[in-house]
Design a protein around this motif. Sequence first.
Motif, PDB file in Angstrom:
ATOM      1  N   HIS A 119       3.966  -4.640 -22.362  1.00 49.83           N
ATOM      2  CA  HIS A 119       3.268  -5.515 -21.415  1.00 49.83           C
ATOM      3  C   HIS A 119       2.810  -4.709 -20.207  1.00 49.83           C
ATOM      4  O   HIS A 119       3.606  -4.047 -19.538  1.00 49.83           O
ATOM      5  N   HIS A 154       5.567 -10.200 -11.973  1.00 48.73           N
ATOM      6  CA  HIS A 154       5.866 -10.008 -13.389  1.00 48.73           C
ATOM      7  C   HIS A 154       7.368  -9.793 -13.558  1.00 48.73           C
ATOM      8  O   HIS A 154       7.955  -8.962 -12.850  1.00 48.73           O
ATOM      9  N   LEU A 178      10.036  -8.548 -16.222  1.00 48.67           N
ATOM     10  CA  LEU A 178      10.226  -7.857 -17.496  1.00 48.67           C
ATOM     11  C   LEU A 178      11.626  -8.151 -18.026  1.00 48.67           C
ATOM     12  O   LEU A 178      12.618  -7.599 -17.560  1.00 48.67           O
ATOM     13  N   LEU A 182       8.716  -6.053 -23.633  1.00 46.17           N
ATOM     14  CA  LEU A 182       8.393  -5.792 -22.230  1.00 46.17           C
ATOM     15  C   LEU A 182       7.751  -4.416 -22.036  1.00 46.17           C
ATOM     16  O   LEU A 182       6.965  -4.217 -21.107  1.00 46.17           O
TER      17      LEU A 182
END
Length: 228
Positions: free
Chosen positions: A144, A86, A88, A141
């Motif tokens: 998330h 992931h 960000l 972000l």
Amino acid sequence: MSTITDDDLQPPPTDWKRVAVLGAVGTTFAGSLMLTSPFIFMQLRSELPYMSTPRRKVLKALECISNRQGSRSRHAGASVRRRNFHDLGSGDGEAVLAAASAGWDATGVEMNPTLWLVSQIRRIFSPSHVRQKSRFILGDLFKHNVQSADAVMIFGVQPLMPRIAAKIAKECEATCVMSYRFRIPLQEEEKTSGDTDTLNATLIFDDEEMRVWEIDARKRSSKTNCLE
């Protein structure tokens, strides 16, 4: 005295070349304004800067993480599963596409619509295996969830690091945190214990301003350290 004719009363012919030039200039200006305005707006809204992370540095760090996690899985007798990456603040998507090309299931989160669009276009023109393993989300972000991440890439200025560290500490039990240029606040360095704004992590990779820290709530040990 001169006589006025019907031709004198007609409007002058349109200079289509001039109209075309003015239209082109106007369209270019409007397009430039549309593309740059998100950067100006986001700079006022967010403290996160934009700077593309070199692909080779991302791949080198991911190789270290893969070797470390793979060694641990083999030592535990577990099968090596698919790894999640992931990013960000994914910017132009370079890190996400690099991770996908290396076999990771990669997700990028970007709040700048222009950069998000650039990322989507780059993804469309990437090889099929990269497209299948990558996706980009337009959003905040901090909203998330990264609980499923095996590796989290962050790029943030120092004032935002405590907030990012708190998010990762809350959501991630065992993962690796990648940061380009900026250090994350660590409990050991801050001399704190249990502080939600710091991470209990170990530096396992440090090369050309790319760093990787390992978070492991179970405090497992591994012989694979990329600093050795």
